[in-house]
Design an enzyme around this catalytic site. Structure first.
Site, PDB file in Angstrom:
ATOM      1  N   CYS A 141     -52.291 -83.947  67.798  1.00  0.00           N
ATOM      2  CA  CYS A 141     -52.168 -83.469  69.159  1.00  0.00           C
ATOM      3  C   CYS A 141     -52.853 -82.117  69.304  1.00  0.00           C
ATOM      4  CB  CYS A 141     -50.722 -83.348  69.575  1.00  0.00           C
ATOM      5  SG  CYS A 141     -50.639 -82.827  71.280  1.00  0.00           S
TER       6      CYS A 141
ATOM      7  N   ASN B 108     -54.940 -83.471  79.874  1.00  0.00           N
ATOM      8  CA  ASN B 108     -53.539 -83.074  79.942  1.00  0.00           C
ATOM      9  C   ASN B 108     -53.221 -81.977  78.954  1.00  0.00           C
ATOM     10  OD1 ASN B 108     -51.484 -83.886  77.646  1.00  0.00           O
ATOM     11  ND2 ASN B 108     -53.059 -85.491  77.676  1.00  0.00           N
TER      12      ASN B 108
ATOM     13  N   SER C 107     -48.301 -93.782  72.944  1.00  0.00           N
ATOM     14  CA  SER C 107     -47.365 -92.656  73.007  1.00  0.00           C
ATOM     15  C   SER C 107     -47.706 -91.690  74.141  1.00  0.00           C
ATOM     16  CB  SER C 107     -47.401 -91.903  71.685  1.00  0.00           C
ATOM     17  OG  SER C 107     -46.541 -90.791  71.740  1.00  0.00           O
TER      18      SER C 107
HETATM   19  C1  LIG Z   1     -50.110 -87.167  79.204  1.00  0.00           C
HETATM   20  C2  LIG Z   1     -50.334 -87.713  77.812  1.00  0.00           C
HETATM   21  C3  LIG Z   1     -49.374 -87.478  76.823  1.00  0.00           C
HETATM   22  C4  LIG Z   1     -49.589 -87.932  75.526  1.00  0.00           C
HETATM   23  N1  LIG Z   1     -48.635 -87.712  74.581  1.00  0.00           N
HETATM   24  C5  LIG Z   1     -48.842 -88.146  73.304  1.00  0.00           C
HETATM   25  C6  LIG Z   1     -47.852 -87.932  72.294  1.00  0.00           C
HETATM   26  O1  LIG Z   1     -46.752 -87.416  72.548  1.00  0.00           O
HETATM   27  N2  LIG Z   1     -48.131 -88.341  71.020  1.00  0.00           N
HETATM   28  C7  LIG Z   1     -49.319 -88.965  70.716  1.00  0.00           C
HETATM   29  O2  LIG Z   1     -49.527 -89.322  69.559  1.00  0.00           O
HETATM   30  N3  LIG Z   1     -50.251 -89.206  71.653  1.00  0.00           N
HETATM   31  C8  LIG Z   1     -50.042 -88.812  72.935  1.00  0.00           C
HETATM   32  N4  LIG Z   1     -51.004 -89.073  73.897  1.00  0.00           N
HETATM   33  C9  LIG Z   1     -52.251 -89.747  73.523  1.00  0.00           C
HETATM   34  C10 LIG Z   1     -52.237 -91.234  73.889  1.00  0.00           C
HETATM   35  O3  LIG Z   1     -51.219 -91.929  73.191  1.00  0.00           O
HETATM   36  C11 LIG Z   1     -53.594 -91.890  73.602  1.00  0.00           C
HETATM   37  O4  LIG Z   1     -53.857 -91.788  72.213  1.00  0.00           O
HETATM   38  C12 LIG Z   1     -54.734 -91.252  74.354  1.00  0.00           C
HETATM   39  O5  LIG Z   1     -54.331 -90.899  75.659  1.00  0.00           O
HETATM   40  C13 LIG Z   1     -55.973 -92.144  74.452  1.00  0.00           C
HETATM   41  O6  LIG Z   1     -55.689 -93.374  75.090  1.00  0.00           O
HETATM   42  P1  LIG Z   1     -55.937 -93.653  76.662  1.00  0.00           P
HETATM   43  O7  LIG Z   1     -57.329 -93.243  76.965  1.00  0.00           O
HETATM   44  O8  LIG Z   1     -55.677 -95.099  76.844  1.00  0.00           O
HETATM   45  O9  LIG Z   1     -54.945 -92.794  77.387  1.00  0.00           O
HETATM   46  C14 LIG Z   1     -50.783 -88.635  75.214  1.00  0.00           C
HETATM   47  C15 LIG Z   1     -51.722 -88.876  76.222  1.00  0.00           C
HETATM   48  C16 LIG Z   1     -51.519 -88.445  77.505  1.00  0.00           C
HETATM   49  C17 LIG Z   1     -52.548 -88.733  78.562  1.00  0.00           C
END
Ligand SMILES: Cc1cc2nc3c(=O)[nH]c(=O)nc-3n(C[C@H](O)[C@H](O)[C@H](O)COP(=O)(O)O)c2cc1C
Ligand SMILES: Cc1cc2nc3c(=O)[nH]c(=O)nc-3n(C[C@H](O)[C@H](O)[C@H](O)COP(=O)(O)OP(=O)(O)OC[C@H]3O[C@@H](n4cnc5c(N)ncnc54)[C@H](O)[C@@H]3O)c2cc1C
Ligand code: FES
Lengths: 273, 306
Positions: B133, B72, B24
């Site tokens: 979040c 972020n 997400s």
């Molecule tokens: C810019 C950004 C926006 C995100 N928006 C959401 C969101 O709307 N809802 C959510 O559950 N997680 C959100 N996440 C979290 C990601 O889905 C994920 O759980 C987190 O980034 C860790 O994974 P990664 O290291 O592969 O990015 C967001 C992450 C980023 C970087």
């Protein structure tokens, strides 16, 4: 938009801290003036994110396009790009964003391009297109200082295209062109040329574009600005790169993505802070 | 590809063609990627978090790049659940992949309202509740840190949801396994682990945050070791499946999470700088299984040797 790996044709050091990078992109791309690409040294993830660079020039070839970028080394990403050499591989995503527009509405056949620092590369393709349409194009370019031997970046290319009488430069220390701010230069031009319908396009530091936007609205001239914002993706998914824009029909405002809805926006809609 | 190798997994009563999903907030509403990759190759995709009304998000700057990751403070800007159902879902239905909608709210009632709106949409495979979040001051934070409140939310959503419900856990708590247990007991069909880790970045000249907010969520390769630890801890604690998330950028990363106990994985930040990463992970996973002479990805899941 394509995502591909392309080769470095050359990476030319224009002057200390400034480079012109030429990439061979396959399949061919047709970057519109003001559009950009997200690039990085192929397969290297330090730094992690790609860097945004606006297309400076493009040269169509058989089954490929050679594209030029001009950049200034700032931090980790652009330093890495500065070390690229002919034959190296670059990850390329582009062309991205919405560039400059020539609107039918609003008459006049003169365009003022106002650039500050490393904003100048955004204008070459646009100047070429406008010249091809017989628009009278003037460039006003300012920087803090200039290289003692090389002068200001890109300015010679513009002088060759537009004629040197259509290129005016300023530096804050007076080392090239007149001494002062480019915004003062353009204000004088607007006063002197009072009443002639024209358009303004600006790309440079935030404070400069804000001032150009003020001048545009003061003189009632349609003004487009090419903005920068920190970007993670460059193609609309992270919603990091936002700018606040007034709505056309009310006092309300919304965040818009610079990478997707811009980087070029109508100056009168931008909320400068 | 060798047809004898199966990447398929079952999760929350759904059949996934492979265990690779996109996370997400890092994949838009999916459609942004159609020029770059074939959505139908994905096991599934999780949408940007949806709220009842469209949301504007936080003031910029919204990201800061860090070593091996990024912070972020997007603040959950989104088009709202109704616009999603009206504008995006009909197009997404044209792709053969699971669409999971991420949901958030500022009260339990908000979540329920989003669920009601999405219940009317056709083509959603599951809901994922973002209870974690860290960005929005009054938002999710408390729910994700309070096992009882998280369970209350899960139970109420489960009562009205027309599809399986995943709960996405916050790593910013000392009791992630407690929250996991309580939402499992409340009926969650699966757990997504982890969301971003709270972090800061200081502008030393202005002596303030380098983002528009004081804190942001850390994501990317830098958080992978922490995410792996939490995935394993949660997988050992609950019986429902775990979707591993955090810093996955290669098939090797994905394999680590599967071994640690994840039934599927989600790729987040890597989508930004490597838009086709999900396809590379799917292909790499298949090649790895072949090399390891395994016939199914199932053999991998939870195979960590103590
Ligand atoms: C810019 C950004 C926006 C995100 N928006 C959401 C969101 O709307 N809802 C959510 O559950 N997680 C959100 N996440 C979290 C990601 O889905 C994920 O759980 C987190 O980034 C860790 O994974 P990664 O290291 O592969 O990015 C967001 C992450 C980023 C970087
Ligand atoms: C649409 C667009 C077009 C651009 N075109 C050009 C160009 O043609 N020539 C050129 O020299 N520069 C251009 N820039 C600015 C260029 O992208 C930044 O200078 C570069 O990202 C800095 O990276 P770094 O690693 O050297 O600096 P660092 O300070 O190490 O960067 C850290 C992070 O901040 C981001 N960042 C830093 N400065 C900027 C900035 N000014 N704008 C956006 N993000 C920034 C980086 O992308 C990175 O994620 C453009 C920016 C945008 C948004
Ligand atoms: S940079 Fe990601 S949305 Fe603009």
């Amino acid at each position: 938009m394509i995502e591909t790996v392309c080769s470095v044709v050359e990476n030319h050091r224009l002057q200390p801290g400034y480079f012109r990078l030429r990439l061979r992109v396959r399949p061919p791309v047709e970057p519109a003036p003001g559009q950009f690409a997200m690039v990085r040294s192929h397969g290297e993830y330090e730094p992690l994110l790609r860097r945004a660079l606006v297309f400076y020039r493009s040269y169509p070839g058989e089954g490929f396009t050679d594209v030029d970028f001009v950049f200034r080394t700032m931090g980790r990403g652009t330093s890495r790009l500065s070390r690229l050499r002919a034959g190296d591989w670059v990850d390329f995503l582009g062309p991205l964003g919405r560039g400059f527009e020539w609107r039918a509405a609003g008459s006049g056949n003169e365009a003022l391009l106002v650039s500050g620092g490393v904003g100048i590369p955004a204008f070459f393709l646009w100047a070429e297109q406008l010249c091809a349409r017989n628009v009278e194009v003037r460039l006003f370019h300012g920087d803090r200082t200039s290289d003692r031997e090389q002068g200001l970046i890109c300015v010679n290319d513009f002088a060759a295209l537009l004629g040197s009488d259509h290129v005016a430069c300023t530096t804050e220390d007076g080392s090239a062109g007149s001494k002062g701010l480019v915004t003062d230069l353009i204000e004088h031009h607007l006063i002197a040329a009072d009443g002639r319908p024209r358009r303004i396009f600006a790309c440079g530091p935030h404070a400069m574009m804000r001032r150009v936007a003020e001048l545009g609205s003061k003189f009632g001239i349609e003004t487009q600005v090419c903005l920068e914002a920190p970007m993670a993706c460059g193609f609309g998914i992270c919603v990091a790169c936002v700018v606040r824009l007034k709505r056309a029909d009310s006092d309300l405002s919304d965040y818009h993505r610079v990478c997707l809805d811009g980087p070029v926006f109508d100056a009168e809609r931008v909320i400068w802070d | 590809m060798d047809t004898a190798i199966s990447l398929a997994v079952r999760l929350a009563g759904l059949e996934f063609k492979n265990p690779v999903l996109t996370a997400s907030g890092t994949f838009g509403y999916g459609l942004e990627f159609v020029e770059i990759l074939d959505l139908s190759r994905l096991g599934g995709l999780v949408t940007k978090g949806l709220s009842v009304e469209p949301m504007d998000g936080n003031p910029p700057p919204r990201i800061v790049e860090t070593h091996g990751g990024m912070l972020n403070s997007i603040g959950l800007q989104n088009i709202g659940a109704r616009a999603f159902v009206r504008d995006k879902l009909p197009v997404l239905r044209g792709y053969d992949t699971h669409v999971i909608t991420n949901i958030f709210g500022f009260s339990i009632d908000d979540y329920l309202e989003v669920v009601r709106i999405l219940n009317d949409g056709d083509g959603i495979s599951a809901y994922e509740l973002n209870i974690s979040c860290p960005n929005v001051k009054k938002g999710g934070m408390e729910i994700g840190h309070d096992p009882a409140e998280a369970a209350r939310l899960t139970e109420k959503v489960k009562r009205i949801a027309r599809c399986p419900v995943l709960v996405k856990l916050s790593p910013n708590t000392s009791s992630i396994t407690e929250v996991a247990q309580s939402v499992e007991a409340a009926g969650a069909d699966g757990l997504s682990v982890i969301n971003t880790l709270l972090g800061m970045s200081v502008d030393i000249y202005r002596r303030r945050s380098r983002m528009g907010t004081a804190m942001g969520g850390l994501s990317g390769p830098a958080i992978k070791p922490i995410a792996l630890r939490m995935v394993r801890a949660v997988a050992q604690t609950v019986r429902i499946p775990v979707l591993g998330i955090g810093g996955i950028a290669s098939w090797q990363d994905a394999v680590e999470f599967l071994i640690a106990g994840a039934t599927a994985i989600q790729i987040g930040t890597a989508n930004y700088y490597e838009p086709r990463v999900s396809i590379h992970v799917i292909d790499g996973l298949a090649a790895y299984l072949r090399d390891m002479e395994m016939s199914s990805v199932q053999e991998l899941i939870g195979s960590f040797q103590d």
